[in-house]
Design an enzyme around this catalytic site. Structure first.
Site, short mmCIF file in Angstrom:
data_model
loop_
_atom_site.label_atom_id
_atom_site.label_comp_id
_atom_site.label_asym_id
_atom_site.label_seq_id
_atom_site.Cartn_x
_atom_site.Cartn_y
_atom_site.Cartn_z
N ASP A 99 3.47 1.47 1.16
CA ASP A 99 4.37 0.46 0.62
C ASP A 99 3.67 -0.35 -0.48
O ASP A 99 4.22 -0.54 -1.59
CB ASP A 99 4.77 -0.46 1.79
N GLY A 102 0.05 5.19 9.87
CA GLY A 102 -0.90 4.16 9.45
C GLY A 102 -0.85 2.98 10.40
O GLY A 102 -1.16 3.12 11.59
P1 ADP Z 1 3.33 3.14 8.49
O1 ADP Z 1 3.54 1.64 8.49
O2 ADP Z 1 4.63 3.91 8.50
O3 ADP Z 1 2.35 3.58 9.52
P2 ADP Z 1 1.33 3.23 6.32
O4 ADP Z 1 1.64 3.00 4.88
O5 ADP Z 1 0.51 2.19 7.02
O6 ADP Z 1 2.76 3.45 7.02
O7 ADP Z 1 0.60 4.62 6.50
C1 ADP Z 1 1.24 5.88 6.52
C2 ADP Z 1 0.25 6.96 6.12
O8 ADP Z 1 0.11 6.98 4.71
C3 ADP Z 1 -1.16 6.77 6.67
O9 ADP Z 1 -1.60 8.06 7.13
C4 ADP Z 1 -1.97 6.30 5.47
O10 ADP Z 1 -3.32 6.74 5.53
C5 ADP Z 1 -1.26 7.00 4.34
N1 ADP Z 1 -1.38 6.37 2.99
C6 ADP Z 1 -1.80 5.13 2.67
N2 ADP Z 1 -1.73 4.94 1.33
C7 ADP Z 1 -1.24 6.10 0.79
C8 ADP Z 1 -0.95 6.56 -0.53
N3 ADP Z 1 -1.14 5.78 -1.61
N4 ADP Z 1 -0.46 7.82 -0.69
C9 ADP Z 1 -0.26 8.63 0.39
N5 ADP Z 1 -0.51 8.25 1.66
C10 ADP Z 1 -1.01 7.01 1.87
#
Ligand code: ADP
Length: 184
Positions: free
Chosen positions: A40, A127
């Site tokens: 996000d 994440g």
């Molecule tokens: P959620 O709140 O749904 O768990 P997160 O954004 O915290 O979502 O994380 C979801 C996944 O995306 C995690 O495995 C994290 O490592 C990964 N992630 C974080 N930043 C990026 C990015 N810029 N591009 C792709 N994946 C990412």
């Protein structure tokens, strides 16, 4: 790694979701559509303020867990951002699996309705939301594979995995699905 389902490709890549050359990317949003860290944060910082201005205006009530909404993509090179809310992992007996499926199905449906030919997903819920990576990989990939089998679009769906651990878990799950999908 990629597998073919009819005329569609289901592909894994390691990288940053904001850097993908696709029609739409999916945001792992929260139910207030309020912005956060992880995917996000990366999407709003690369895409600029117009994305949240639009979601605030069009979706003032946010987005429930398992649902998805769509916006334009600001400064990103894709056309759309699809914002979906995955479940928070709570031990696995609180409907997490169905809610994760539903987040993928609703995102795919929006992409389909907006004629997106290519779509990139992150590993939603793995994440901050704590969904175990191997379970998420199996469930997420199977949901996408079934959608592609049924709809024959988008022609490319990519999972963009942020690190080698996530890429490994998704590769293992995709190999198992490839073995099943060969009989489709
Ligand atoms: P959620 O709140 O749904 O768990 P997160 O954004 O915290 O979502 O994380 C979801 C996944 O995306 C995690 O495995 C994290 O490592 C990964 N992630 C974080 N930043 C990026 C990015 N810029 N591009 C792709 N994946 C990412």
């Amino acid at each position: 790694m990629r597998i073919q389902i009819n005329d569609c490709s289901l592909q894994l890549t390691q990288g940053d979701i904001t850097q993908q050359n696709v029609d739409a990317i999916v945001n792992a949003a929260n139910s207030q559509l309020a912005g956060g860290g992880g995917v996000d944060g990366a999407i709003h910082s690369a895409g600029g303020a117009s994305i949240m201005e639009e979601t605030d205006r069009r979706y003032p009530d946010g987005c429930e867990t398992g649902q998805a909404v769509i916006s334009s993509a600001g400064n990103l090179s894709c056309k759309y951002v699809i914002h979906t809310v995955g479940p928070v992992w709570n031990g696995g007996l609180r409907g997490e699996s169905d809610l994760l499926r539903s987040a993928f199905q609703n995102s795919l449906t929006l992409a389909f309705e907006h004629h997106c030919d290519s779509l990139a997903f992150p590993a939603i819920s793995t994440g901050v939301y704590g969904y175990p990576m191997d379970l998420a990989a199996q469930n997420s990939l199977m949901t996408v594979a079934e959608f592609l089998r049924e709809h024959e679009a988008p022609s490319l769906v990519k999972f963009v995995l942020f690190d080698a651990g996530a890429y490994g878990a998704f590769s293992y799950a995709l190999e198992n699905i490839a073995a099943v999908a060969i009989n489709w």
